[in-house]
Scaffold this motif. Sequence first.
Motif, short mmCIF file in Angstrom:
data_model
loop_
_atom_site.label_atom_id
_atom_site.label_comp_id
_atom_site.label_asym_id
_atom_site.label_seq_id
_atom_site.Cartn_x
_atom_site.Cartn_y
_atom_site.Cartn_z
N ASP A 62 0.86 -1.10 0.03
CA ASP A 62 -0.01 0.03 -0.06
C ASP A 62 0.74 1.24 -0.07
O ASP A 62 0.39 2.28 0.38
CB ASP A 62 -0.98 0.00 1.14
CG ASP A 62 -2.11 -1.31 0.98
OD1 ASP A 62 -2.71 -1.25 -0.02
OD2 ASP A 62 -2.13 -1.92 1.65
N TYR A 63 2.12 1.09 -0.25
CA TYR A 63 2.80 2.38 -0.81
C TYR A 63 3.22 3.22 0.68
O TYR A 63 3.51 4.29 0.40
CB TYR A 63 2.54 3.33 -1.86
CG TYR A 63 2.22 2.55 -3.03
CD1 TYR A 63 3.22 2.02 -3.86
CD2 TYR A 63 0.69 1.63 -3.23
CE1 TYR A 63 2.69 1.25 -5.10
CE2 TYR A 63 0.51 0.99 -4.28
CZ TYR A 63 1.41 0.69 -5.22
OH TYR A 63 1.08 -0.20 -6.08
N HIS A 64 3.11 2.51 1.76
CA HIS A 64 3.33 3.26 2.99
C HIS A 64 4.68 4.31 3.05
O HIS A 64 5.66 3.83 3.01
CB HIS A 64 3.43 2.58 4.27
CG HIS A 64 1.93 2.10 4.74
ND1 HIS A 64 1.34 3.11 5.43
CD2 HIS A 64 1.14 1.13 4.38
CE1 HIS A 64 -0.24 2.61 5.55
NE2 HIS A 64 -0.05 1.26 4.91
N LEU A 99 -1.00 1.11 -12.06
CA LEU A 99 -1.11 1.74 -10.67
C LEU A 99 0.24 2.26 -10.03
O LEU A 99 1.15 1.17 -9.73
CB LEU A 99 -2.04 1.04 -9.70
CG LEU A 99 -2.28 1.47 -8.34
CD1 LEU A 99 -3.02 2.90 -8.08
CD2 LEU A 99 -2.85 0.70 -7.41
N HIS A 100 0.34 3.56 -9.71
CA HIS A 100 1.56 3.79 -8.85
C HIS A 100 3.07 3.48 -9.25
O HIS A 100 3.78 2.85 -8.67
CB HIS A 100 1.28 3.55 -7.50
CG HIS A 100 0.30 4.10 -6.71
ND1 HIS A 100 0.19 5.48 -6.96
CD2 HIS A 100 -0.48 3.94 -5.83
CE1 HIS A 100 -0.91 6.02 -6.12
NE2 HIS A 100 -1.18 4.80 -5.35
N GLY A 101 3.35 3.26 -10.67
CA GLY A 101 4.51 2.96 -11.14
C GLY A 101 4.89 1.70 -11.58
O GLY A 101 5.88 1.34 -12.01
N TYR A 245 -13.79 8.02 0.17
CA TYR A 245 -12.73 8.84 -0.59
C TYR A 245 -11.82 8.15 -1.15
O TYR A 245 -10.95 7.65 -0.49
CB TYR A 245 -12.50 10.28 0.13
CG TYR A 245 -13.58 11.02 0.75
CD1 TYR A 245 -14.44 11.95 -0.18
CD2 TYR A 245 -14.02 10.97 1.89
CE1 TYR A 245 -15.39 12.68 0.23
CE2 TYR A 245 -15.33 11.58 2.54
CZ TYR A 245 -15.92 12.57 1.52
OH TYR A 245 -16.93 13.01 2.12
N ASP A 246 -11.53 8.29 -2.56
CA ASP A 246 -10.24 7.87 -3.16
C ASP A 246 -10.25 8.66 -4.64
O ASP A 246 -10.47 8.01 -5.63
CB ASP A 246 -10.35 6.36 -3.41
CG ASP A 246 -9.11 5.70 -3.98
OD1 ASP A 246 -8.14 6.60 -3.93
OD2 ASP A 246 -8.87 4.37 -3.95
N HIS A 247 -10.36 9.91 -4.37
CA HIS A 247 -10.40 10.89 -5.40
C HIS A 247 -9.45 11.95 -5.57
O HIS A 247 -8.90 12.38 -4.23
CB HIS A 247 -11.81 11.72 -5.12
CG HIS A 247 -12.85 10.54 -5.49
ND1 HIS A 247 -13.36 9.65 -4.32
CD2 HIS A 247 -13.82 10.23 -6.65
CE1 HIS A 247 -14.39 9.07 -4.78
NE2 HIS A 247 -14.70 9.10 -6.11
N ILE A 284 -4.62 17.02 -5.35
CA ILE A 284 -4.44 16.01 -4.32
C ILE A 284 -5.17 15.07 -4.22
O ILE A 284 -6.43 15.08 -4.15
CB ILE A 284 -4.31 17.20 -2.89
CG1 ILE A 284 -3.99 16.41 -1.66
CG2 ILE A 284 -5.80 17.73 -2.94
CD1 ILE A 284 -4.08 17.26 -0.49
N GLN A 285 -4.84 13.75 -3.95
CA GLN A 285 -5.69 12.49 -4.15
C GLN A 285 -5.90 12.32 -2.54
O GLN A 285 -4.93 12.31 -1.55
CB GLN A 285 -4.92 11.43 -4.72
CG GLN A 285 -5.36 10.20 -4.52
CD GLN A 285 -6.45 9.97 -5.72
OE1 GLN A 285 -6.49 10.68 -6.89
NE2 GLN A 285 -7.33 8.79 -5.57
N MET A 286 -7.27 12.25 -2.10
CA MET A 286 -7.52 11.90 -0.89
C MET A 286 -7.91 10.61 -0.75
O MET A 286 -8.82 10.09 -1.45
CB MET A 286 -8.68 12.79 -0.40
CG MET A 286 -9.26 11.87 0.87
SD MET A 286 -9.86 13.23 2.26
CE MET A 286 -11.54 13.64 1.98
C1 GLA Z 1 -3.82 5.16 -3.92
C2 GLA Z 1 -4.98 4.75 -4.59
C3 GLA Z 1 -5.82 3.83 -3.69
C4 GLA Z 1 -5.10 2.60 -3.50
C5 GLA Z 1 -3.93 3.27 -2.66
C6 GLA Z 1 -2.84 2.27 -2.07
O1 GLA Z 1 -4.16 6.34 -2.87
O2 GLA Z 1 -5.95 5.76 -5.09
O3 GLA Z 1 -6.87 3.26 -4.58
O4 GLA Z 1 -4.48 1.80 -4.32
O5 GLA Z 1 -3.27 4.05 -3.45
O6 GLA Z 1 -3.54 0.89 -1.57
#
Ligand code: GLA
Length: 347
Positions: A62-64, A99-101, A245-247, A284-286
């Motif tokens: 989860d990219y902590h 996703l994310h790289g 929220y994931d926007h 800004i992604q929340m």
């Molecule tokens: C981001 C994405 C989420 C999820 C997290 C990592 O914020 O938007 O959907 O993938 O990373 O878990």
Amino acid sequence: MKVTKSIFGKAVNDTVSSYTLSNSRMSVKIIEYGARVAELLYDDVSVVCGFDTIEGYLKDNDYHGSIVGRYANRIYKGKFSIDGREYNVSNNEAGRYHLHGGYCGFSGKLWKLENLGCDDDRAYVTLKYVSPDNEEGFPGTLAVYVTYTLTLADELKIDYVAVSDKDTIINLTNHSYFNLSGVGNTILDHMLTMYCDQYIPVDQKLIPFGYFANVTGTPFDFRTAKAIGRDIDADDIQIKTAGGYDHCFTRDRGENKDSPLLIATISSPVTDITMDILTTEGGIQMYTGNFMTADNPFFSNCPQRKNQAVALECNRIPDSPNHAAFPSCVYRAGEKYTQTTIYRFKR
Ligand code: GLA
């Protein structure tokens, strides 16, 4: 101000060092694995989720705390074009989306120490990663420098610089998950203000449709302080789609700024700790930890739970290479990408 170096563990067949930046109230531990914020203490409250050991980070999906790139967030089917030439990058999300790289983006790399130092006003560390041409499908060798600076004013400042030797796309962010009541508590009671008039609606797979929506009259209106949990279960298609929220929220239609401007303020009613976020980014992604259920406990064996933390990721608009309405994230060979984001703490 102080900076100390220690050994955090081993990853990618090498030693992982940590660098702890500190002043009298605040200390920030940065590790070379993913150039992550591995711990952030403010007045002894631990306000960023993380793990006690390197094993926790190696297990993490989860990219902590990490730097995310070369392209943060999603790209539809991993496809985009630059000047009519199509590129295909890794589809690491469900085998269908980028996703994310990618499978092993910047969050999974061992960054190298470039510089560190301190004086009366600041302590800093610069880490470097060179992403080879075609890594995860991205064109061009990209040199990335990230500098974490702790200031006397209790700010954690993140400066990014990146340059590619071929035309490419760049979208970098830091993926720290905050809980200003201390790791282990909820974030639903946190009061949040976002200086954003618009947000980016997404489809069932969390890919933007390609337009901006006004926040007025929706659960996405945080222009005056509101508890994160107030509308998180609202009967709203966008909230239901993401399970919270994931926007991406935007100001000035996602246009970047020359110098960092206030984009959000969040505070805990439990500790009264407040954090301002200033950034040069237009978005800004929340993400409210909607899928935060991993069997990988945080510090001191604290279990992961939904809505236990909020990521507030300053970046470009997701899937921007595929939507004309969103500001471009194409960088030409030799053109310099920069970003400055500041997390400022007070109480
Ligand atoms: C981001 C994405 C989420 C999820 C997290 C990592 O914020 O938007 O959907 O993938 O990373 O878990």
